[in-house]
Design a protein around this motif. Structure first.
Motif, PDB file in Angstrom:
ATOM      1  N   LEU A 124       0.829  -1.195   0.000  1.00 53.09           N
ATOM      2  CA  LEU A 124       0.000   0.000   0.000  1.00 53.09           C
ATOM      3  C   LEU A 124       0.869   1.252   0.000  1.00 53.09           C
ATOM      4  O   LEU A 124       1.978   1.237   0.552  1.00 53.09           O
ATOM      5  CB  LEU A 124      -0.887   0.012   1.243  1.00 53.09           C
ATOM      6  CG  LEU A 124      -2.024  -1.007   1.245  1.00 53.09           C
ATOM      7  CD1 LEU A 124      -2.415  -1.356   2.671  1.00 53.09           C
ATOM      8  CD2 LEU A 124      -3.227  -0.457   0.496  1.00 53.09           C
ATOM      9  N   PRO A 125       0.393   2.345  -0.584  1.00 51.02           N
ATOM     10  CA  PRO A 125       1.091   3.613  -0.384  1.00 51.02           C
ATOM     11  C   PRO A 125       0.830   4.107   1.036  1.00 51.02           C
ATOM     12  O   PRO A 125      -0.050   3.592   1.740  1.00 51.02           O
ATOM     13  CB  PRO A 125       0.420   4.539  -1.405  1.00 51.02           C
ATOM     14  CG  PRO A 125      -0.978   4.011  -1.494  1.00 51.02           C
ATOM     15  CD  PRO A 125      -0.848   2.497  -1.357  1.00 51.02           C
ATOM     16  N   GLY A 175      -8.286  30.018   3.651  1.00 51.44           N
ATOM     17  CA  GLY A 175      -7.001  29.702   4.250  1.00 51.44           C
ATOM     18  C   GLY A 175      -6.799  28.276   4.701  1.00 51.44           C
ATOM     19  O   GLY A 175      -5.740  27.958   5.237  1.00 51.44           O
ATOM     20  N   MET A 176      -7.796  27.407   4.512  1.00 46.65           N
ATOM     21  CA  MET A 176      -7.654  26.020   4.941  1.00 46.65           C
ATOM     22  C   MET A 176      -7.404  25.146   3.714  1.00 46.65           C
ATOM     23  O   MET A 176      -8.325  24.693   3.039  1.00 46.65           O
ATOM     24  CB  MET A 176      -8.898  25.537   5.687  1.00 46.65           C
ATOM     25  CG  MET A 176      -8.771  24.134   6.243  1.00 46.65           C
ATOM     26  SD  MET A 176     -10.248  23.590   7.142  1.00 46.65           S
ATOM     27  CE  MET A 176     -10.040  24.496   8.681  1.00 46.65           C
ATOM     28  N   ALA A 177      -6.125  24.943   3.389  1.00 47.84           N
ATOM     29  CA  ALA A 177      -5.759  24.087   2.267  1.00 47.84           C
ATOM     30  C   ALA A 177      -5.998  22.630   2.648  1.00 47.84           C
ATOM     31  O   ALA A 177      -5.630  22.198   3.737  1.00 47.84           O
ATOM     32  CB  ALA A 177      -4.307  24.313   1.868  1.00 47.84           C
ATOM     33  N   LEU A 178      -6.596  21.884   1.737  1.00 47.94           N
ATOM     34  CA  LEU A 178      -7.067  20.527   2.045  1.00 47.94           C
ATOM     35  C   LEU A 178      -6.442  19.488   1.109  1.00 47.94           C
ATOM     36  O   LEU A 178      -7.065  18.484   0.789  1.00 47.94           O
ATOM     37  CB  LEU A 178      -8.596  20.478   1.943  1.00 47.94           C
ATOM     38  CG  LEU A 178      -9.332  21.343   2.969  1.00 47.94           C
ATOM     39  CD1 LEU A 178     -10.811  21.468   2.613  1.00 47.94           C
ATOM     40  CD2 LEU A 178      -9.173  20.773   4.372  1.00 47.94           C
ATOM     41  N   ASP A 179      -5.199  19.707   0.742  1.00 48.13           N
ATOM     42  CA  ASP A 179      -4.529  18.796  -0.181  1.00 48.13           C
ATOM     43  C   ASP A 179      -4.314  17.422   0.444  1.00 48.13           C
ATOM     44  O   ASP A 179      -4.229  17.278   1.672  1.00 48.13           O
ATOM     45  CB  ASP A 179      -3.179  19.380  -0.598  1.00 48.13           C
ATOM     46  CG  ASP A 179      -3.330  20.667  -1.397  1.00 48.13           C
ATOM     47  OD1 ASP A 179      -4.145  21.513  -0.991  1.00 48.13           O
ATOM     48  OD2 ASP A 179      -2.642  20.828  -2.407  1.00 48.13           O
ATOM     49  N   ALA A 180      -4.206  16.428  -0.432  1.00 44.28           N
ATOM     50  CA  ALA A 180      -3.910  15.056  -0.019  1.00 44.28           C
ATOM     51  C   ALA A 180      -2.847  14.480  -0.948  1.00 44.28           C
ATOM     52  O   ALA A 180      -2.821  14.804  -2.150  1.00 44.28           O
ATOM     53  CB  ALA A 180      -5.163  14.187  -0.050  1.00 44.28           C
ATOM     54  N   PHE A 181      -1.988  13.631  -0.401  1.00 43.50           N
ATOM     55  CA  PHE A 181      -0.891  13.030  -1.153  1.00 43.50           C
ATOM     56  C   PHE A 181      -0.777  11.543  -0.845  1.00 43.50           C
ATOM     57  O   PHE A 181      -1.118  11.091   0.251  1.00 43.50           O
ATOM     58  CB  PHE A 181       0.445  13.693  -0.792  1.00 43.50           C
ATOM     59  CG  PHE A 181       0.579  15.115  -1.228  1.00 43.50           C
ATOM     60  CD1 PHE A 181       1.200  15.428  -2.434  1.00 43.50           C
ATOM     61  CD2 PHE A 181       0.092  16.151  -0.440  1.00 43.50           C
ATOM     62  CE1 PHE A 181       1.322  16.753  -2.844  1.00 43.50           C
ATOM     63  CE2 PHE A 181       0.200  17.470  -0.845  1.00 43.50           C
ATOM     64  CZ  PHE A 181       0.822  17.783  -2.047  1.00 43.50           C
ATOM     65  N   ALA A 182      -0.277  10.794  -1.818  1.00 46.17           N
ATOM     66  CA  ALA A 182       0.161   9.419  -1.613  1.00 46.17           C
ATOM     67  C   ALA A 182       1.671   9.370  -1.787  1.00 46.17           C
ATOM     68  O   ALA A 182       2.239  10.124  -2.594  1.00 46.17           O
ATOM     69  CB  ALA A 182      -0.509   8.479  -2.606  1.00 46.17           C
ATOM     70  N   PHE A 183       2.311   8.484  -1.030  1.00 38.86           N
ATOM     71  CA  PHE A 183       3.766   8.320  -1.102  1.00 38.86           C
ATOM     72  C   PHE A 183       4.087   6.845  -1.290  1.00 38.86           C
ATOM     73  O   PHE A 183       3.581   5.978  -0.560  1.00 38.86           O
ATOM     74  CB  PHE A 183       4.439   8.823   0.164  1.00 38.86           C
ATOM     75  CG  PHE A 183       4.157  10.273   0.460  1.00 38.86           C
ATOM     76  CD1 PHE A 183       4.848  11.288  -0.199  1.00 38.86           C
ATOM     77  CD2 PHE A 183       3.179  10.642   1.378  1.00 38.86           C
ATOM     78  CE1 PHE A 183       4.596  12.606   0.059  1.00 38.86           C
ATOM     79  CE2 PHE A 183       2.905  11.967   1.647  1.00 38.86           C
ATOM     80  CZ  PHE A 183       3.615  12.967   0.990  1.00 38.86           C
ATOM     81  N   ASP A 184       4.932   6.567  -2.285  1.00 47.01           N
ATOM     82  CA  ASP A 184       5.342   5.190  -2.531  1.00 47.01           C
ATOM     83  C   ASP A 184       6.656   5.209  -3.295  1.00 47.01           C
ATOM     84  O   ASP A 184       6.969   6.191  -3.994  1.00 47.01           O
ATOM     85  CB  ASP A 184       4.274   4.440  -3.320  1.00 47.01           C
ATOM     86  CG  ASP A 184       4.399   2.931  -3.215  1.00 47.01           C
ATOM     87  OD1 ASP A 184       5.336   2.443  -2.541  1.00 47.01           O
ATOM     88  OD2 ASP A 184       3.559   2.228  -3.803  1.00 47.01           O
ATOM     89  N   GLN A 185       7.403   4.116  -3.170  1.00 49.24           N
ATOM     90  CA  GLN A 185       8.645   4.004  -3.922  1.00 49.24           C
ATOM     91  C   GLN A 185       8.337   3.641  -5.348  1.00 49.24           C
ATOM     92  O   GLN A 185       7.356   2.931  -5.646  1.00 49.24           O
ATOM     93  CB  GLN A 185       9.553   2.956  -3.268  1.00 49.24           C
ATOM     94  CG  GLN A 185      10.104   3.436  -1.926  1.00 49.24           C
ATOM     95  CD  GLN A 185      10.471   2.286  -1.013  1.00 49.24           C
ATOM     96  OE1 GLN A 185       9.677   1.384  -0.770  1.00 49.24           O
ATOM     97  NE2 GLN A 185      11.683   2.313  -0.520  1.00 49.24           N
ATOM     98  N   ALA A 186       9.148   4.141  -6.281  1.00 47.90           N
ATOM     99  CA  ALA A 186       8.939   3.853  -7.689  1.00 47.90           C
ATOM    100  C   ALA A 186       9.048   2.354  -7.926  1.00 47.90           C
ATOM    101  O   ALA A 186       9.874   1.653  -7.339  1.00 47.90           O
ATOM    102  CB  ALA A 186       9.973   4.591  -8.526  1.00 47.90           C
ATOM    103  N   ALA A 187       8.195   1.857  -8.794  1.00 46.35           N
ATOM    104  CA  ALA A 187       8.172   0.420  -9.099  1.00 46.35           C
ATOM    105  C   ALA A 187       9.443   0.011  -9.836  1.00 46.35           C
ATOM    106  O   ALA A 187      10.018   0.789 -10.586  1.00 46.35           O
ATOM    107  CB  ALA A 187       6.954   0.093  -9.946  1.00 46.35           C
TER     108      ALA A 187
END
Length: 264
Positions: free
Chosen positions: A6-7, A252-264
């Motif tokens: 999973l990320p 002023g409430m930034a609601l960004d989301a990110f996924a993090f994973d190692q390159a395949a």
């Protein structure tokens, strides 16, 4: 049977009203869980669970904590009856200890709104066990990054590691009367700069967040920022960031989301 890796995720949980409201970020969270391989459990680092030592919940049936005031009655009636995962909590403690931390097992604390609000939208059936992990505002971004790095192996074991906070969080300067106000320039300056660091893989640049434009205005306190670094660390060495969502409320409430994973 091989488990799909999973990320790790960072999500902005916004106001507690995210649990009830109709908004782009609520809709994003509604589809996020189904877009991922189904985890066996979630480890959640929430901005609203703070402790001096890394604290890991081993509660079998964690209660739903309504840790806020002044909101409509229906919000206080929400329950998120997910089970805990004491055995997984023990695994988390072992990983953190091996990384040089001195973690604490907590067998009584429930789940705060930074945990249950996004999870209720991602997994509304409350059928995935949850372990909460504290953050420490007195520590640094690098400390939280190393906390996350210690948890990276769990992603190969079907565990979804999430940091839940806010991409910007200055409640005193929000436009409380206008949910759809355009993003303030000082919020855009900081979030664009941080996003550029994350998306380019510049971990050190991301960790040096205080050097970014308007850093302290966006995060006068650090508890909502540091879950980002837990998620970044849990992505593993050389993790690639993917921005999953971008939105702002009340200017002023930034609601960004990110996924993090190692390159395949």
């Amino acid at each position: 049977m091989k488990t799909t890796r999973l990320p790790s995720l960072f999500v902005s949980h916004g106001s507690p009203m995210m649990a009830l409201e109709d908004s782009p970020t609520a809709h994003f969270l509604d589809q996020l869980g189904a877009s991922l391989p189904r985890p066996r459990a979630v480890v959640m680092a929430s901005a609203h669970f703070m402790a001096s030592a890394p604290t890991v919940t081993a509660t079998s049936s964690p209660r739903t904590i309504h840790d806020f005031g002044g909101f409509p009655k229906p919000l206080y009636e929400i329950q998120y009856p997910a089970h805990g995962a004491p055995a997984l909590a023990g695994e988390v403690v072992r990983h953190l200890t091996a990384a040089g931390f001195e973690p604490v097992l907590d067998d009584h604390t429930g789940i705060d709104h930074g945990t249950w609000v996004p999870l209720r939208r991602m997994y509304p059936q409350a059928d995935i066990p949850v372990v909460a992990l504290s953050v420490n505002p007195a520590q640094t971004a690098a400390w939280h990054y190393q906390l996350g790095r210690a948890l990276a192996p769990l992603r190969d074991e079907g565990v979804l590691v999430i940091g839940s906070g806010g991409y910007s969080h200055n409640l005193r300067e929000l436009d409380w009367q206008h949910a759809n106000s355009q993003m303030y320039p000082w919020v855009k300056a900081f979030t664009d700069a941080l996003s550029a660091k994350l998306l380019s893989g510049d971990v050190q640049g991301a960790l040096d967040w205080q050097s970014l434009p308007e850093a302290r205005r966006n995060h006068p306190t650090t508890e909502h920022l540091y879950p980002l670094y837990v998620a970044l660390g849990a992505g593993g060495a050389g993790a690639q960031a993917t921005r999953l969502h971008h939105a702002v409320q009340m200017g002023g409430m930034a609601l960004d989301a990110f996924a993090f994973d190692q390159a395949a």
